[in-house]
Motif scaffolding. Structure first.
Motif, short mmCIF file in Angstrom:
data_model
loop_
_atom_site.label_atom_id
_atom_site.label_comp_id
_atom_site.label_asym_id
_atom_site.label_seq_id
_atom_site.Cartn_x
_atom_site.Cartn_y
_atom_site.Cartn_z
N LYS A 72 64.78 41.97 9.17
CA LYS A 72 64.87 43.27 8.49
C LYS A 72 64.16 43.24 7.14
O LYS A 72 63.50 44.21 6.76
N GLY A 73 64.31 42.13 6.43
CA GLY A 73 63.68 42.01 5.12
C GLY A 73 62.17 42.08 5.18
O GLY A 73 61.54 42.84 4.44
N VAL A 74 61.55 41.31 6.08
CA VAL A 74 60.08 41.34 6.15
C VAL A 74 59.57 42.62 6.79
O VAL A 74 58.49 43.11 6.43
N GLN A 75 60.32 43.18 7.71
CA GLN A 75 59.91 44.46 8.30
C GLN A 75 59.87 45.54 7.22
O GLN A 75 58.92 46.32 7.15
N HIS A 76 60.89 45.57 6.40
CA HIS A 76 60.94 46.55 5.31
C HIS A 76 59.85 46.28 4.28
O HIS A 76 59.14 47.19 3.86
N LYS A 77 59.73 45.03 3.88
CA LYS A 77 58.78 44.64 2.84
C LYS A 77 57.33 44.95 3.23
O LYS A 77 56.53 45.39 2.41
N TYR A 78 56.99 44.71 4.50
CA TYR A 78 55.59 44.86 4.93
C TYR A 78 55.35 46.08 5.81
O TYR A 78 54.23 46.28 6.30
N GLN A 79 56.39 46.90 6.01
CA GLN A 79 56.28 48.18 6.71
C GLN A 79 55.60 48.06 8.08
O GLN A 79 54.62 48.75 8.37
N THR A 80 56.12 47.16 8.91
CA THR A 80 55.59 46.98 10.26
C THR A 80 56.58 47.53 11.28
O THR A 80 57.76 47.71 10.98
N GLN A 81 56.07 47.80 12.47
CA GLN A 81 56.94 48.24 13.55
C GLN A 81 57.70 47.06 14.17
O GLN A 81 58.79 47.23 14.70
N ILE A 82 57.09 45.86 14.11
CA ILE A 82 57.69 44.68 14.74
C ILE A 82 57.89 43.58 13.70
O ILE A 82 56.98 43.29 12.92
N ALA A 83 59.08 42.97 13.75
CA ALA A 83 59.36 41.78 12.95
C ALA A 83 60.03 40.76 13.85
O ALA A 83 60.86 41.11 14.69
N LEU A 84 59.65 39.52 13.66
CA LEU A 84 60.18 38.42 14.47
C LEU A 84 60.63 37.32 13.50
O LEU A 84 59.88 36.97 12.59
N ALA A 85 61.86 36.82 13.69
CA ALA A 85 62.37 35.78 12.79
C ALA A 85 63.02 34.66 13.60
O ALA A 85 63.64 34.90 14.63
N THR A 86 62.86 33.42 13.09
CA THR A 86 63.44 32.25 13.75
C THR A 86 64.14 31.37 12.72
O THR A 86 63.70 31.26 11.57
N THR A 87 65.21 30.73 13.17
CA THR A 87 65.85 29.69 12.38
C THR A 87 66.57 28.76 13.35
O THR A 87 66.87 29.15 14.48
N GLY A 88 66.80 27.53 12.94
CA GLY A 88 67.48 26.59 13.83
C GLY A 88 67.45 25.18 13.28
O GLY A 88 66.97 24.94 12.17
N PHE A 89 67.98 24.27 14.08
CA PHE A 89 67.99 22.85 13.74
C PHE A 89 67.10 22.10 14.74
O PHE A 89 67.42 22.04 15.92
N ALA A 90 66.00 21.52 14.25
CA ALA A 90 65.11 20.76 15.12
C ALA A 90 65.39 19.26 15.04
O ALA A 90 64.85 18.49 15.81
N GLY A 91 66.22 18.85 14.09
CA GLY A 91 66.54 17.44 13.93
C GLY A 91 65.80 16.85 12.75
O GLY A 91 64.93 17.49 12.18
#
Length: 172
Positions: free
Chosen positions: A98-117
């Motif tokens: 939501k933050g980057v979609q709002h900041k950059y005014q795009t129709q699509i935003a994709l976000a990832t987070t996790g533990f890779a080790g």
């Protein structure tokens, strides 16, 4: 209609070479713009997108928000969300998207987070959250991937792009 997780499990990660091209075609067809906020993937997701010739027609850019500081400053995540749910959570990826979609005014935003080790404290290695926003529609999925660190990152990039492809084809 089959659930996305069932469809993803039928796919092979080796298709990571082809999926960015399919996603690019769908985004360009709809005349959308994409922005990415990635943590676990550390730029791998954006790198896969920019392999597509003409990516600048639809890809605004990506933020590698590996630290909580960058999640807060650049992706507009509320620090209290991180304190309450942890940096690896559906709530944080939703706020990143939501933050980057709002900041950059795009129709699509994709976000990832996790533990890779590697494993530290209570972390569950392989736990991944992906959030996709298409205009005002929100899609969040969590996964448990296995393998080495690089395998988990690759699986996350593939899942994020496959999630995007799936929803662009089926719901918009």
């Amino acid at each position: 209609m089959a659930d996305f997780k069932d469809i993803l499990m039928q796919k092979e990660v080796k298709n990571l070479d082809a999926i960015p091209f399919k996603v690019a075609d769908l985004i360009k067809e709809k005349k959308y713009q994409l922005v990415i906020a990635e943590s676990i993937t550390g730029g791998d997701l954006s790198a896969n997108i920019v392999r597509v010739p003409g990516a600048s027609d639809f890809f605004v850019g990506g933020i590698v928000a590996y630290s909580n500081l960058i999640k807060v400053r650049e992706c507009l995540v509320n620090p209290q969300t991180i304190q309450r749910y942890g940096a690896v959570s559906a709530q944080v990826t939703m706020e990143m998207a939501k933050g980057v979609q709002h900041k950059y005014q795009t129709q699509i935003a994709l976000a990832t987070t996790g533990f890779a080790g590697p494993k530290r404290e209570m972390e569950k290695v392989g736990l991944v959250y992906i959030t996709l926003l298409i205009e005002q529609q929100e899609y969040s999925k969590n996964f448990i991937f296995s393998g080495e660190r690089t395998d988990i990152i690759k699986q996350t990039s593939f899942a994020a792009l496959e999630l995007l492809r799936y929803y662009l084809e089926n719901f918009k």
